[in-house]
Design an enzyme around this catalytic site. Structure first.
Site, mmCIF file in Angstrom:
data_model
loop_
_atom_site.group_PDB
_atom_site.id
_atom_site.type_symbol
_atom_site.label_atom_id
_atom_site.label_comp_id
_atom_site.label_asym_id
_atom_site.label_seq_id
_atom_site.Cartn_x
_atom_site.Cartn_y
_atom_site.Cartn_z
ATOM 1 C CE1 TYR A 172 -53.756 58.202 5.016
ATOM 2 C CE2 TYR A 172 -54.420 57.103 2.986
ATOM 3 C CZ TYR A 172 -53.497 57.291 4.007
ATOM 4 O OH TYR A 172 -52.331 56.576 4.011
ATOM 5 C CE LYS B 24 -50.866 59.791 4.166
ATOM 6 N NZ LYS B 24 -49.570 59.796 4.847
HETATM 7 N N1 LIG Z 1 -50.796 50.922 6.163
HETATM 8 C C1 LIG Z 1 -50.939 51.243 4.895
HETATM 9 O O1 LIG Z 1 -51.488 50.496 4.084
HETATM 10 C C2 LIG Z 1 -50.398 52.547 4.384
HETATM 11 C C3 LIG Z 1 -50.468 52.767 2.992
HETATM 12 C C4 LIG Z 1 -49.995 53.978 2.491
HETATM 13 C C5 LIG Z 1 -49.457 54.917 3.344
HETATM 14 N N2 LIG Z 1 -49.410 54.672 4.677
HETATM 15 C C6 LIG Z 1 -48.852 55.739 5.527
HETATM 16 O O2 LIG Z 1 -47.844 55.220 6.348
HETATM 17 C C7 LIG Z 1 -47.771 55.985 7.562
HETATM 18 C C8 LIG Z 1 -47.791 55.015 8.733
HETATM 19 O O3 LIG Z 1 -49.019 54.312 8.676
HETATM 20 P P1 LIG Z 1 -49.274 52.929 9.417
HETATM 21 O O4 LIG Z 1 -49.922 52.049 8.446
HETATM 22 O O5 LIG Z 1 -48.050 52.496 10.139
HETATM 23 O O6 LIG Z 1 -50.408 53.420 10.430
HETATM 24 P P2 LIG Z 1 -50.717 53.090 11.957
HETATM 25 O O7 LIG Z 1 -50.291 51.725 12.292
HETATM 26 O O8 LIG Z 1 -52.130 53.514 12.119
HETATM 27 O O9 LIG Z 1 -49.739 54.104 12.733
HETATM 28 C C9 LIG Z 1 -49.927 55.486 12.624
HETATM 29 C C10 LIG Z 1 -48.839 56.142 13.440
HETATM 30 O O10 LIG Z 1 -48.996 57.561 13.300
HETATM 31 C C11 LIG Z 1 -49.047 58.117 14.607
HETATM 32 N N3 LIG Z 1 -49.806 59.357 14.651
HETATM 33 C C12 LIG Z 1 -51.089 59.589 14.308
HETATM 34 N N4 LIG Z 1 -51.407 60.879 14.529
HETATM 35 C C13 LIG Z 1 -50.292 61.467 15.012
HETATM 36 C C14 LIG Z 1 -49.970 62.790 15.441
HETATM 37 N N5 LIG Z 1 -50.873 63.780 15.426
HETATM 38 N N6 LIG Z 1 -48.710 63.048 15.874
HETATM 39 C C15 LIG Z 1 -47.797 62.061 15.906
HETATM 40 N N7 LIG Z 1 -48.039 60.787 15.550
HETATM 41 C C16 LIG Z 1 -49.278 60.506 15.105
HETATM 42 C C17 LIG Z 1 -49.678 57.027 15.453
HETATM 43 O O11 LIG Z 1 -49.437 57.286 16.814
HETATM 44 P P3 LIG Z 1 -50.485 56.816 17.979
HETATM 45 O O12 LIG Z 1 -50.136 55.386 18.283
HETATM 46 O O13 LIG Z 1 -50.210 57.760 19.090
HETATM 47 O O14 LIG Z 1 -51.867 56.964 17.401
HETATM 48 C C18 LIG Z 1 -48.957 55.813 14.925
HETATM 49 O O15 LIG Z 1 -47.667 55.723 15.478
HETATM 50 C C19 LIG Z 1 -48.965 56.932 7.521
HETATM 51 O O16 LIG Z 1 -48.572 58.203 7.115
HETATM 52 C C20 LIG Z 1 -49.879 56.302 6.473
HETATM 53 O O17 LIG Z 1 -50.705 57.246 5.857
HETATM 54 C C21 LIG Z 1 -49.866 53.526 5.214
#
Ligand SMILES: NC(=O)c1ccc[n+]([C@@H]2O[C@H](COP(=O)([O-])OP(=O)(O)OC[C@H]3O[C@@H](n4cnc5c(N)ncnc54)[C@H](OP(=O)(O)O)[C@@H]3O)[C@@H](O)[C@H]2O)c1
Length: 240
Positions: free
Chosen positions: A145, A149
């Site tokens: 991951y 990133k």
């Molecule tokens: N949470 C954190 O602490 C954190 C920190 C740094 C960065 N981020 C970044 O923030 C973004 C959102 O993360 P989150 O925390 O909201 O994660 P999350 O709750 O796990 O949600 C991930 C989202 O991405 C979608 N997704 C995954 N694979 C996909 C694909 N192939 N095509 C289209 N959609 C896809 C999922 O859809 P489904 O429901 O269909 O699986 C879901 O809507 C990510 O890029 C993550 O790396 C998060």
């Protein structure tokens, strides 16, 4: 309508990938709250939303066909938010985990940007890549991951330089721990997705190219902005 750094989202058009849960869902709600005229919500599963300004888009970011269909359906776009992502636990012994991470987290945004660049050039719009603080330093529990990133952050930095002449701004969000499904099981302080979404749009309003939307990431913002890597990015950007 062109969204400049001095304006807000009111009457603009936004597309969010991974819009059904977590930070993506919060971004959709925050864009609506700020008066967006149209919010395209990209999801893998069918989505319904009570607000008529939301247009669901079937959008797996690893599907070239779905990306192309989405680009055909969207007429105008001011802000593309590449938010969809996956985080796998691995130890870099599994090549498939690395490839899958790159497929979604790097090539997903790459494909979206290529497809929507004509829209964004026409509108003088913005690209917002929800990267991660792990682009700067990995958490070795999720190294594939972190690799993906870091690559996406570097992509963001190059595109920022390459697209400036076309009037398209390119932002990176160096998000820290946020309370979503992705961080379930990590017992650490986490920001709420709602506060992160608000901070992202506030930073866009303020014209911040690198966005640090939560307390943990904010703690490194100043040192990043005044540090040697940022200075080098600026020096090297003048070559295009
Ligand atoms: N949470 C954190 O602490 C954190 C920190 C740094 C960065 N981020 C970044 O923030 C973004 C959102 O993360 P989150 O925390 O909201 O994660 P999350 O709750 O796990 O949600 C991930 C989202 O991405 C979608 N997704 C995954 N694979 C996909 C694909 N192939 N095509 C289209 N959609 C896809 C999922 O859809 P489904 O429901 O269909 O699986 C879901 O809507 C990510 O890029 C993550 O790396 C998060």
């Amino acid at each position: 309508m062109s969204i400049s750094s001095a304006t807000d989202l009111a009457n603009g058009t936004v597309l969010v990938t991974g819009a059904n849960r977590g930070i993506g869902q919060a971004l959709v709600e925050e864009a609506l709250r700020r008066g967006a005229a149209r919010v395209y919500a990209g999801t893998r599963q069918p989505l319904t939303h009570p607000d008529p300004r939301v247009t669901p888009l079937p959008l797996d970011v690893t599907s070239a066909d779905q990306i192309e269909a989405a680009a055909d359906q969207v007429e105008t776009l001011d802000v593309l938010i590449n938010n969809a992502g996956i985080a796998l636990y691995d130890d870099l012994t599994d090549r498939a985990a690395l490839e899958r991470s790159l497929e979604v987290n790097l090539f997903g945004p790459y494909g979206m940007i290529q497809a929507f660049l004509p829209h964004l050039t026409r509108s003088g719009g913005a690209i917002v890549n929800n990267v991660s603080l792990m682009a700067l330093a990995p958490l070795p529990l999720t190294p594939a991951y972190a690799v993906s990133k870091a690559a996406t952050f570097n992509l963001t930095q190059s595109l920022r330089a390459l697209l400036a002449g076309r009037g398209v701004r390119v932002h990176a969000v160096l998000t820290g721990p946020t309370d979503t499904d992705m961080t379930r099981g990590f017992e650490i302080p986490k920001a709420s997705p709602e506060s992160v979404a608000q901070a992202i749009f506030d930073a866009l309003d303020n014209g911040e190219e690198d966005i640090f939307p939560d307390p943990m990431s904010a703690s490194v913002a100043e040192s990043w902005r005044s540090g040697p890597a940022k200075a080098l990015e600026r020096e090297q950007a003048v070559f295009v």
